[in-house]
Design a protein around this motif. Structure first.
Motif, PDB file in Angstrom:
ATOM      1  N   UNK A  12      11.614  31.491  10.660  1.00 50.84           N
ATOM      2  CA  UNK A  12      11.904  32.069   9.164  1.00 50.84           C
ATOM      3  C   UNK A  12      10.908  31.369   8.154  1.00 50.84           C
ATOM      4  N   UNK A  13      10.355  30.178   8.573  1.00 48.58           N
ATOM      5  CA  UNK A  13       9.824  29.417   7.690  1.00 48.58           C
ATOM      6  C   UNK A  13       8.652  29.946   6.763  1.00 48.58           C
ATOM      7  N   UNK A  14       8.177  30.954   7.377  1.00 50.63           N
ATOM      8  CA  UNK A  14       6.943  31.579   6.774  1.00 50.63           C
ATOM      9  C   UNK A  14       7.319  32.395   5.571  1.00 50.63           C
ATOM     10  N   UNK A  15       8.595  33.087   5.531  1.00 49.86           N
ATOM     11  CA  UNK A  15       9.112  33.993   4.539  1.00 49.86           C
ATOM     12  C   UNK A  15       9.388  33.434   3.180  1.00 49.86           C
ATOM     13  N   UNK A  16       9.928  32.137   3.210  1.00 44.38           N
ATOM     14  CA  UNK A  16      10.149  31.677   1.841  1.00 44.38           C
ATOM     15  C   UNK A  16       8.774  31.408   1.006  1.00 44.38           C
ATOM     16  N   UNK A  17       7.734  30.950   1.827  1.00 44.83           N
ATOM     17  CA  UNK A  17       6.408  30.711   1.434  1.00 44.83           C
ATOM     18  C   UNK A  17       5.828  31.947   0.887  1.00 44.83           C
ATOM     19  N   UNK A  18       5.989  33.012   1.552  1.00 44.45           N
ATOM     20  CA  UNK A  18       5.650  34.410   1.048  1.00 44.45           C
ATOM     21  C   UNK A  18       6.333  34.840  -0.068  1.00 44.45           C
ATOM     22  N   UNK A  19       7.737  34.495  -0.264  1.00 43.62           N
ATOM     23  CA  UNK A  19       8.605  34.681  -1.433  1.00 43.62           C
ATOM     24  C   UNK A  19       8.090  34.055  -2.654  1.00 43.62           C
ATOM     25  N   UNK A  20       7.573  32.764  -2.506  1.00 43.04           N
ATOM     26  CA  UNK A  20       7.040  31.922  -3.317  1.00 43.04           C
ATOM     27  C   UNK A  20       5.789  32.478  -4.309  1.00 43.04           C
TER      28      UNK A  20
END
Lengths: 66, 735
Positions: A12-20
């Protein structure tokens, strides 16, 4: 498989980066639109005056015991 | 546009007067409790136990100044300002009075229950579950009154102050409900639904956002109204207020983990908390800039007007605190400041400077208007200002010094690689002169507040026997014309997202409210969901087992006495800490801690590894009179623990709740009371052995004396602390 196990193993680590990135982009766009707009300046000035434009009392006031 | 008929109405200022009186009364009460606890730190003999010890009074102080003083001030200012900004009387007079009396009843119940030891053990959320429910109900009443007034407004556009009130109401409701999720064991005893790491996270998500949405956003709302009124100047930049409002509301939510740096909280959460706290500096300073620059062209008035003096200093302290806060949130800085008085100094700069001075400025501005009489003595108000300012400076400078001294002494390592100050008490006694200056600062601040009370009474005494109730006229809002082809007139996409989107939102309070709620909820869930769902955040330690029944009872005593107010239970992975306290604390050790008790201060040493460090007799003597065991200790004495009996009959109920929470084995639960007796007998016998190794008769007498006393329960708990990681996997625990 419990929800905890599923969530732990999903990558899931990818998603917060996208969200940011999305958040940063939206923030910058909104800020730019807000601060650049000169057309709405008059409307904002009017809004800023609201505390100073309160109603004046009219006619005969009522009474209330202390 | 059709002409709407003029409607005649008046504002309800009576409710504002009552809330304002309550603000000042509770403010003085809260400050006095603060003075008492400040004195107790210097003179432990002033701890008149069991009801009036530091551990029981400190939560009374924090609850009084936050919820009673600041709370009533918020209601005073909000109710005054929204009526005038919306050109509408408050929605419902009856609701206003239910709000008023309900809130005061909550305060009184806090004043009674906290000294009696009824506490959840969670900071700023100590009130037990029946009071929590009452808070939620009265908060709903406040919300209905506020939103109802918005609904019947005669001014379409909602001024910035009201956005802040809306955000405050929503956020406080969400925070209070979710942090206060607890399972009752009896009428005034409950256990947090969360445990350990997750409870810590929820607590500081709540705790920091209580600061955000109870002590900051409502007061920004008050600032946006009362500062322009007092200065007779419009706010500096409305655009800036839009930008900083949304940024503040979204970013603040994430800041909670900065209270938990270097603890067992997962590092990603700690980093997020730090980053967002640092970013938070910007929207906060947006508010400060807007406040201070509102005075452009009006600075000369500050010299004459005490109200403006209070506001200017308040906004300045807001700016300082919101700069210092982000700095304290940086992990490296926090490694020094955490648990020290630096945090206390930071809090009081904001609380006395920003919150307190906004309240007093507002009170002095409202007094002549609400009591229809000139302020009795502007000179006295000026004296109050100077006393308060000097008081704040003495407080914070002395306590900054104390915090830095403690922090540096705790981490000092000598040339041989050992602790320079191995005796914790050394790092306490050295602070006494600074604590003395703090008492002086507090005295000045309280004196100022008392002068305000004098001014208040004298002004009110000169009020007319009957108040004039001005009548106003304004047309009702014209109904919104529907855009062509639209079914639901006010909510078309063009209106929501078109050019004047924020102005339109301001005219659509429901949409505004929903978006604010979304901002708060999304920000919260981004941190909450991973904390709860990702197993690796709290790795299981096989040897960690639930508390035994007697240990659980002892833990309840620890919570009741408020030990967490002085003692932490969290050894950070820093060299000076592991040298002083032992192995650093692992997340998996706290899985049965309902609530967590990591603490946020070290007025006394950390206790997480105290288990097995001292014999039982040491603990008994220490509790009976700490200064006999540790000379110069400032800990209160707890002799009542040696005399008060354990309520064994209450144990099954409490263990039952633990079973529900997954913190005790269901199969073993029926034996809980018997297990407690067994462990109590054992500890009492061991105590007796330590006291009278050579006298069998005295040992028997001692065993009988202590086997049913609270002290053995507390000893059971303390001796268990931090020992599970060294235990065999199969041994120990509540099985």
């Amino acid at each position: 498989m419990s929800l905890q196990e599923i969530m732990s193993q999903a990558d899931l680590a990818f998603y917060p980066q996208v969200a940011l990135v999305i958040f940063a982009a939206v923030f910058v766009v909104i800020s730019a639109r807000l601060l650049a707009s000169s057309k709405r300046a008059a409307a904002y000035e009017e809004a800023a005056e609201m505390p100073l434009q309160e109603l004046a009392p009219t006619g005969r006031p009522g009474k209330e015991p202390a | 546009m059709s002409e709407q008929p003029l409607e005649r109405f008046s504002y309800d200022d009576k409710i504002v007067r009552w809330f304002m009186v309550a603000t000042l009364v509770w403010g003085i009460v809260g400050f006095l409790v603060g003075l008492i606890i400040a004195l107790q730190l210097m003179a432990p003999n002033l701890n008149f136990g069991p009801l009036l010890t530091f551990g029981r009074l400190r939560p009374l102080h924090t609850n009084a100044v936050i919820f009673a003083f600041a709370g009533n001030a918020i209601f005073t200012g909000a109710y005054y300002s929204i009526q005038r900004l919306l050109k509408a009387r408050l929605f419902n007079d009856t609701l206003s009075w239910i709000h008023f009396w309900g809130w005061q009843a909550i305060i009184v119940s806090a004043a009674l229950t906290l000294p009696l030891g009824f506490t959840t053990g969670k900071e700023y959320a100590e009130l037990e579950w029946p009071i929590d429910i009452a808070i939620a109900l009265i908060w709903v009443v406040f919300a209905i009154n506020l939103f109802g007034t918005i609904a019947k407004r005669r001014e379409r556009h909602i001024y910035v102050a009201i956005w802040f009130y809306i955000a405050s109401i929503l956020a406080v409701a969400v925070l209070h409900i979710f942090n206060s999720l607890e399972l009752p064991a009896s009428f005034l005893k409950s256990y947090s639904a969360y445990a350990g790491v997750q409870d810590a996270f929820m607590q500081w998500w709540y705790g920091h956002n209580a600061v955000a949405f109870f002590l900051t956003t409502p007061f920004l709302g008050l600032m946006y109204y009362f500062l322009p009124k007092a200065a007779d100047r419009p706010v500096f930049s409305y655009k800036l207020s839009i930008l900083h409002f949304w940024s503040l509301v979204f970013i603040y939510i994430w800041a909670g983990p900065h209270h938990l740096h270097y603890t067992a909280l997962p590092e990603w959460a700690s980093t997020l908390g730090m980053l967002f706290s640092v970013m938070l500096w910007m929207p906060s300073w947006g508010g400060m800039i807007n406040g201070l620059l509102t005075l452009r062209g009006a600075w000369h008035k500050v010299r004459q007007d005490p109200v403006l003096k209070f506001f200017v200093v308040a906004v300045t302290f807001y700016g300082m605190s919101t700069f210092e806060g982000p700095l304290l949130s940086i992990k490296g800085v926090n490694a020094l400041s955490h648990y020290t008085d630096w945090t206390i100094a930071h809090v009081h700069a904001g609380a006395l400077g920003w919150v307190g001075f906004m309240c007093f400025g507002m009170i002095y501005w409202l007094l002549p208007r609400l009591y229809q009489n000139d302020l009795w003595s502007p000179k006295l108000a000026n004296i109050h200002f100077w006393l308060g300012t000097v008081g704040i400076l003495l407080y914070i400078v002395s306590i900054y010094a104390a915090g830095l001294t403690q922090g540096l002494m705790w981490r000092a390592i000598d040339d041989a690689g050992r602790l320079q100050y191995p005796d914790f008490v050394e790092t306490v006694t050295i602070l006494m002169p600074m604590y003395g200056v703090r008492v002086l600062g507090g005295l000045l601040y309280i004196t100022g507040a008392l002068l305000c009370a004098v001014n208040y009474i004298k002004t009110a005494q000169g009020a007319p026997e009957t108040y004039e109730v001005p009548v106003y006229e304004a047309p009702a809002l014209a109904p919104q014309p529907a855009p062509p082809g639209s079914t639901f007139p006010p909510l078309s996409p063009a209106k929501l997202l078109g050019g004047r989107w924020h102005r339109n939102w301001e005219g659509l309070p429901l949409v505004f409210t929903v978006w604010t709620l979304i901002a708060i909820a999304v920000a919260s869930l981004f941190e909450i969901i991973p904390t709860f769902l990702i197993e690796s955040n709290v790795p299981t330690i096989a040897s960690v087992k639930p508390y035994r029944p007697l240990e659980l009872y002892g833990r309840d005593i620890y919570v009741r006495e408020g030990c967490y107010n002085c003692h932490s239970q969290m050894v950070r992975p820093l060299i000076a800490e592991t040298e002083r306290y032992g192995e650093y604390s692992k997340p998996g050790e706290f899985v049965y801690d309902h609530p967590f008790q990591w603490g946020s201060r070290r007025i006394g040493p950390d206790l997480h590894r105290v288990g097995g460090k001292y014999p039982h007799l040491w603990h008994l003597q220490h509790m009976e009179k700490p200064s006999e065991v540790t000379p110069k200790s400032i800990m209160p004495a707890y002799p009542h623990l040696l005399a008060d009996p354990i309520d064994f009959a209450a144990i099954p109920g409490r263990v039952g709740v633990m079973v529900t929470l997954g913190a005790f084995d269901e199969a073993t639960a029926p034996k809980a009371e018997a297990m407690a007796h067994e462990q109590a007998d054992l500890i009492a016998a061991q105590l007796a052995e330590q006291m009278h190794p050579d006298d069998a008769a005295k040992r028997e007498e001692t065993t009988q004396r202590y086997r049913d006393k609270e002290i053995v329960a507390l000893i059971a708990y303390l001796q268990r602390l931090g020992t599970d990681i060294k235990a065999d996997v199969g041994a120990g625990g509540g099985q």
